[in-house]
Scaffold this motif. Structure first.
Motif, PDB file in Angstrom:
ATOM      1  N   TYR A   4       0.866  -1.173   0.038  1.00  0.00           N
ATOM      2  CA  TYR A   4       0.023   0.008  -0.258  1.00  0.00           C
ATOM      3  C   TYR A   4       0.766   1.195   0.011  1.00  0.00           C
ATOM      4  CZ  TYR A   4      -3.264   3.584   1.726  1.00  0.00           C
ATOM      5  OH  TYR A   4      -4.032   4.651   1.860  1.00  0.00           O
ATOM      6  N   VAL A   5       1.771   1.159   0.954  1.00  0.00           N
ATOM      7  CA  VAL A   5       2.625   2.514   0.813  1.00  0.00           C
ATOM      8  C   VAL A   5       3.408   2.580  -0.224  1.00  0.00           C
ATOM      9  CG1 VAL A   5       4.560   3.571   2.010  1.00  0.00           C
ATOM     10  CG2 VAL A   5       2.863   2.210   3.370  1.00  0.00           C
ATOM     11  N   VAL A   6       4.130   1.522  -0.854  1.00  0.00           N
ATOM     12  CA  VAL A   6       4.675   1.698  -2.076  1.00  0.00           C
ATOM     13  C   VAL A   6       3.915   2.189  -3.224  1.00  0.00           C
ATOM     14  CG1 VAL A   6       5.735   0.445  -4.101  1.00  0.00           C
ATOM     15  CG2 VAL A   6       6.193  -0.151  -1.593  1.00  0.00           C
ATOM     16  N   ARG A   7       2.671   1.863  -3.663  1.00  0.00           N
ATOM     17  CA  ARG A   7       1.611   2.153  -4.398  1.00  0.00           C
ATOM     18  C   ARG A   7       1.343   3.553  -4.267  1.00  0.00           C
ATOM     19  NH1 ARG A   7      -2.873  -1.551  -4.664  1.00  0.00           N
ATOM     20  NH2 ARG A   7      -3.713  -0.361  -2.964  1.00  0.00           N
ATOM     21  N   ARG A   8       1.139   3.919  -2.704  1.00  0.00           N
ATOM     22  CA  ARG A   8       0.737   5.434  -2.780  1.00  0.00           C
ATOM     23  C   ARG A   8       2.006   6.194  -2.882  1.00  0.00           C
ATOM     24  NH1 ARG A   8      -3.808   6.896   0.367  1.00  0.00           N
ATOM     25  NH2 ARG A   8      -2.716   9.126   0.028  1.00  0.00           N
ATOM     26  N   THR A   9       3.216   5.777  -2.692  1.00  0.00           N
ATOM     27  CA  THR A   9       4.548   6.827  -3.050  1.00  0.00           C
ATOM     28  C   THR A   9       4.427   6.928  -4.441  1.00  0.00           C
ATOM     29  OG1 THR A   9       5.466   5.697  -1.128  1.00  0.00           O
ATOM     30  CG2 THR A   9       6.817   6.769  -2.392  1.00  0.00           C
ATOM     31  N   LEU A  10       4.270   5.700  -5.181  1.00  0.00           N
ATOM     32  CA  LEU A  10       4.229   5.826  -6.908  1.00  0.00           C
ATOM     33  C   LEU A  10       3.206   6.762  -7.168  1.00  0.00           C
ATOM     34  CD1 LEU A  10       4.946   2.268  -7.805  1.00  0.00           C
ATOM     35  CD2 LEU A  10       6.589   4.387  -7.973  1.00  0.00           C
ATOM     36  N   PHE A 254      -5.716  21.226   7.094  1.00  0.00           N
ATOM     37  CA  PHE A 254      -4.344  21.489   7.591  1.00  0.00           C
ATOM     38  C   PHE A 254      -3.545  21.858   6.479  1.00  0.00           C
ATOM     39  CE2 PHE A 254      -0.085  20.442   9.441  1.00  0.00           C
ATOM     40  CZ  PHE A 254      -0.288  21.554  10.439  1.00  0.00           C
ATOM     41  N   GLY A 255      -3.673  21.004   5.392  1.00  0.00           N
ATOM     42  CA  GLY A 255      -3.045  21.468   4.078  1.00  0.00           C
ATOM     43  C   GLY A 255      -3.306  22.620   3.738  1.00  0.00           C
ATOM     44  N   SER A 256      -4.707  22.831   3.653  1.00  0.00           N
ATOM     45  CA  SER A 256      -4.826  24.113   3.034  1.00  0.00           C
ATOM     46  C   SER A 256      -4.489  25.458   3.874  1.00  0.00           C
ATOM     47  CB  SER A 256      -6.561  24.340   2.561  1.00  0.00           C
ATOM     48  OG  SER A 256      -7.225  24.354   4.025  1.00  0.00           O
ATOM     49  N   VAL A 257      -4.724  25.135   5.241  1.00  0.00           N
ATOM     50  CA  VAL A 257      -4.075  26.171   5.920  1.00  0.00           C
ATOM     51  C   VAL A 257      -2.760  26.674   5.831  1.00  0.00           C
ATOM     52  CG1 VAL A 257      -3.623  26.851   8.619  1.00  0.00           C
ATOM     53  CG2 VAL A 257      -5.752  25.694   8.088  1.00  0.00           C
ATOM     54  N   PHE A 300       0.729  18.186   0.831  1.00  0.00           N
ATOM     55  CA  PHE A 300      -0.637  17.836   0.761  1.00  0.00           C
ATOM     56  C   PHE A 300      -0.760  16.236   0.760  1.00  0.00           C
ATOM     57  CE2 PHE A 300      -2.523  21.966   0.165  1.00  0.00           C
ATOM     58  CZ  PHE A 300      -3.893  21.678   0.446  1.00  0.00           C
ATOM     59  N   ILE A 301       0.242  15.719  -0.130  1.00  0.00           N
ATOM     60  CA  ILE A 301       0.225  14.392  -0.338  1.00  0.00           C
ATOM     61  C   ILE A 301       0.773  13.567   0.921  1.00  0.00           C
ATOM     62  CG2 ILE A 301       1.813  12.495  -1.621  1.00  0.00           C
ATOM     63  CD1 ILE A 301       1.937  14.099  -3.770  1.00  0.00           C
ATOM     64  N   VAL A 302       1.795  13.983   1.831  1.00  0.00           N
ATOM     65  CA  VAL A 302       1.838  13.430   2.894  1.00  0.00           C
ATOM     66  C   VAL A 302       0.896  13.569   4.052  1.00  0.00           C
ATOM     67  CG1 VAL A 302       3.456  13.644   5.110  1.00  0.00           C
ATOM     68  CG2 VAL A 302       4.260  13.808   2.752  1.00  0.00           C
ATOM     69  N   ILE A 303       0.092  14.567   3.998  1.00  0.00           N
ATOM     70  CA  ILE A 303      -0.849  14.720   5.055  1.00  0.00           C
ATOM     71  C   ILE A 303      -2.255  13.760   4.633  1.00  0.00           C
ATOM     72  CG2 ILE A 303      -2.786  16.178   5.740  1.00  0.00           C
ATOM     73  CD1 ILE A 303      -0.815  18.452   5.972  1.00  0.00           C
ATOM     74  N   ASN A 304      -2.322  13.598   3.217  1.00  0.00           N
ATOM     75  CA  ASN A 304      -3.533  12.717   2.947  1.00  0.00           C
ATOM     76  C   ASN A 304      -3.061  11.539   3.293  1.00  0.00           C
ATOM     77  OD1 ASN A 304      -5.382  14.173   1.932  1.00  0.00           O
ATOM     78  ND2 ASN A 304      -4.644  14.461  -0.327  1.00  0.00           N
TER      79      ASN A 304
END
Lengths: 325, 332
Positions: A4-10, A254-257, A300-304
């Motif tokens: 899951y983490v690998v796919r998300r990173t790609l 939080f990302g948008s803030v 944004f990506i990290v927070i998501n």
């Protein structure tokens, strides 16, 4: 999980790539920085030398490949104006913005969830109605105007709080922060409140709606039928269920803030990333704009990703391995 | 009457004060329940049977409230009892099981916590002791590998299994009275039978009394000792299960029985009760059923009282001027 983490990173890398193309093309279209950066009295030879020095004489695709080659090694280009690495400039300003955003989010969460819960539990009471009326104000008043009003009341009329800047900072693990000193708090209070207002209103409404819906569910009635105390029914059974959408929204917000603290930072002259971005746009400092947007997209990506992970902790029905897209 | 009295509901009235007007969801309901007895509370949707159950549990939500009457459990008055005292009774002396097992368990909490909290709310038992009791309760309702199941979440159970868990939770504190609000309606027919059997066995073993709320007469037929039929917030007929089913005295009960498909001759058109259940805000004057009743006459413009019918010792009563079973003739 690791799959899951690998796919998300790609996926994240793909998003970053697409974003970089869009940003690069967008910034190119905005205007020519040479007109602003170079002394208008310069002659044609000086002009061409300067353009060549900034690499602006090359075609767009070549500028982009140069940028990508650097980006892979962590170099997002040098600021035209400051003659320093763009990424360094941004990271230097980041703690100030992160501190402001965190303080704002903390205010929004610590006030918004209890107030929303209250309004949801007693929707027809005077307090419940007042909270909802207040949240409409929070939604509809423009941030910059509220900021100016805050300054007028607390700085100009009452003289209680400073109107601009970060105040003295204290080093915490090598990062300058304001929140460790009283003076720092006095500087932080107004901009954080200003930035929190909209999120506070949002959280109140979200929590209230969730509470009202949860209260109608059979599991709440069943929990009461078990003879649990009201406090336990609300704080355990209701809150755990409504926390799922709330956490999602907190993450996204939080990302948008962080990304859009620009207005508040401008009003209160807060030395954060947002102010840097505004200045860079004014001067068409392309590398800084591009680098800023890349950093924000990464945040944004990290927070998501964190929200998704947290989601699986909060809601046992969510299995990360099965999550698609 | 055999046994000793556990629950006496007398003249219970639970009304809902809505903007559109007062809804008399439960209006003058009286019945008695002995220890170990099973009462089938039968009626259509909106007849007030569930609200009667909630009233006993003290779980009527605003804008509803109990406006009159009394509910005595083991001689103790429940109407007007302070909240904390009522909470201490709920789940302890009186337990309730709900209709939809998919909705009654909290989806984000593990089964063990949902069970132990019901024990710890009423007793100073330790966490480990509570867990052991929860485990035993799962065994009692026939859930295999209870230790694993304790650590599971509700979505990992089937509907029938969830209802078993809900039953196990209701039985945890060995209540005197269990109110089951259509607990088999949402289940497959085969599972319905299992749950019915299980409930019957468990209540008999624990000596608890049971109020089984349902719209389905065929469900209570094999289960209940006594039946109370509700219509528009009132009990219109009460009696032993066998008597009521064999010879209903109220035209409404007759209508309900006729609506059960298996009782109709094959190929014949299904009989139904004409018209619709009346709005509780605009009940007709007199007998609430008279607009739909084949036997209605002039007398029905005056609301009938509960009157004994049939043999005096049968203890049957009906709220009708023209009952299908003659009124009890009082001996001089």
């Amino acid at each position: 999980m690791s799959v899951y983490v690998v796919r998300r990173t790609l996926q994240a890398l793909l998003v970053l790539f697409v974003m970089s193309v869009l940003v690069f093309a967008g910034v190119y279209a905005v205007g020519n920085p040479v007109d602003i950066l170079i002394n208008p009295m310069a002659d044609q030879i000086e002009r061409e030398q300067a353009i060549a020095a900034l690499g602006l004489d090359k075609p767009l695709w070549e500028q982009y490949t140069t940028f990508i080659e650097g980006a892979v090694t962590g170099d997002l280009g040098r600021s035209f104006v400051h003659a320093a690495p763009a990424l360094g400039l941004i990271l230097e300003r980041m703690p100030a913005t992160l501190e402001l955003a965190s303080a704002a989010m903390l205010i929004a969460v610590l006030l918004g969830i209890p107030l929303g819960l209250w309004a949801g539990l007693k929707p027809h009471s005077f307090a419940g109605r007042s909270i909802m009326a207040g949240s409409i104000l929070g939604f509809s008043l423009p941030t910059f105007w509220v900021g100016l009003m805050l300054i007028m009341v607390f700085s100009v009329m009452l003289g209680w709080l400073p109107s601009n800047g970060r105040g003295p900072t204290v080093e915490l693990l090598g990062v300058p922060v304001s929140f460790l000193s009283l003076e720092g708090w006095r500087h932080l209070a107004m901009p954080a409140t200003n930035l929190a207002l909209f999120k506070l209103a949002l959280l109140i409404r979200l929590t209230r709606a969730g509470t009202r819906e949860a209260l109608l569910q059979d599991y709440v009635k069943f929990a009461r039928a078990k003879g649990l105390s009201n406090a336990r029914v609300i704080l355990v059974h209701v809150l755990r269920n409504i926390l799922i959408p709330i956490v999602t929204v907190i993450g996204l917000e939080f990302g948008s803030v962080i990304a859009f603290a620009i207005v508040t930072e401008s009003v209160f002259a807060w030395p954060g990333m947002g102010k840097l971005l505004i200045d860079s746009i004014n001067l068409l400092d392309r590398p800084v704009i591009v680098a800023y947007l890349m950093v924000i997209v990464t945040i944004f990506i990290v927070i998501n990703l964190l929200v998704d992970l947290l989601y699986s902790v909060l809601d046992p029905r969510v299995r990360l391995a099965e999550a698609k897209g | 009457m055999r046994g000793n009295l556990l629950l006496a509901v007398d003249g219970l009235r639970t009304h809902f004060f809505t903007r559109a007007g007062v809804v008399k969801a439960v209006d003058d309901v009286s019945f008695k329940l002995n220890r170990g007895e099973v009462l089938g509370l039968v009626g259509e949707s909106g007849s007030g049977k569930s609200i009667t159950g909630y009233s006993i549990m003290g779980l009527v939500d605003p804008p509803g409230r109990i406006v009159g009457g009394s509910i005595r459990l083991s001689g103790r008055e429940l109407v007007g009892l302070p909240q904390e005292a009522m909470r201490a009774l709920r789940g302890n002396r009186v337990a309730m099981i709900f209709q939809d097992p998919m909705m009654t368990l909290n989806p984000v909490m593990r089964i063990d916590r949902q069970m132990t909290e019901a024990i710890l709310a009423h007793a100073d038992a330790g966490e480990a002791a509570a867990r052991a009791r929860a485990r035993d309760a799962l065994v009692a309702v026939g859930i295999p590998s209870p230790d694993e199941r304790l650590a599971a979440y509700p979505h990992q159970f089937s509907g029938g299994m969830r209802q078993r868990v809900a039953i196990a939770i209701a039985l945890l504190n060995r209540p005197d009275l269990i109110i089951a609000d259509e607990p088999t309606t949402a289940l497959d027919v085969t599972i319905q039978g299992q749950i019915l059997y299980e409930m019957q066995k468990l209540t008999r073993d624990s000596g608890a009394s049971l109020i089984w709320i349902t719209h389905d007469l065929s469900v209570v037929a094999g289960l209940a000792d006594r039946i109370a039929v509700m219509y528009a917030g009132r009990i219109v007929e009460q009696g032993s299960c066998a008597d009521v089913l064999a010879a209903p005295a109220h035209p409404y009960t007759q209508g309900l029985l006729d609506s059960v498909p298996s009782r109709n001759p094959r190929g014949a058109r299904l009989r139904q009760i004409p018209g619709m259940a009346p709005s509780l805000m605009a009940l007709p004057e007199g007998c609430a059923f008279r607009d739909r009743c084949p036997r209605a006459g002039r007398a029905c413009a005056i609301a009938p009282e509960m009157e004994a019918v049939g043999a005096a010792e049968a203890g049957r009563a009906v709220r009708c001027h023209h009952p299908l079973v003659p009124h009890t003739v009082e001996d001089a």
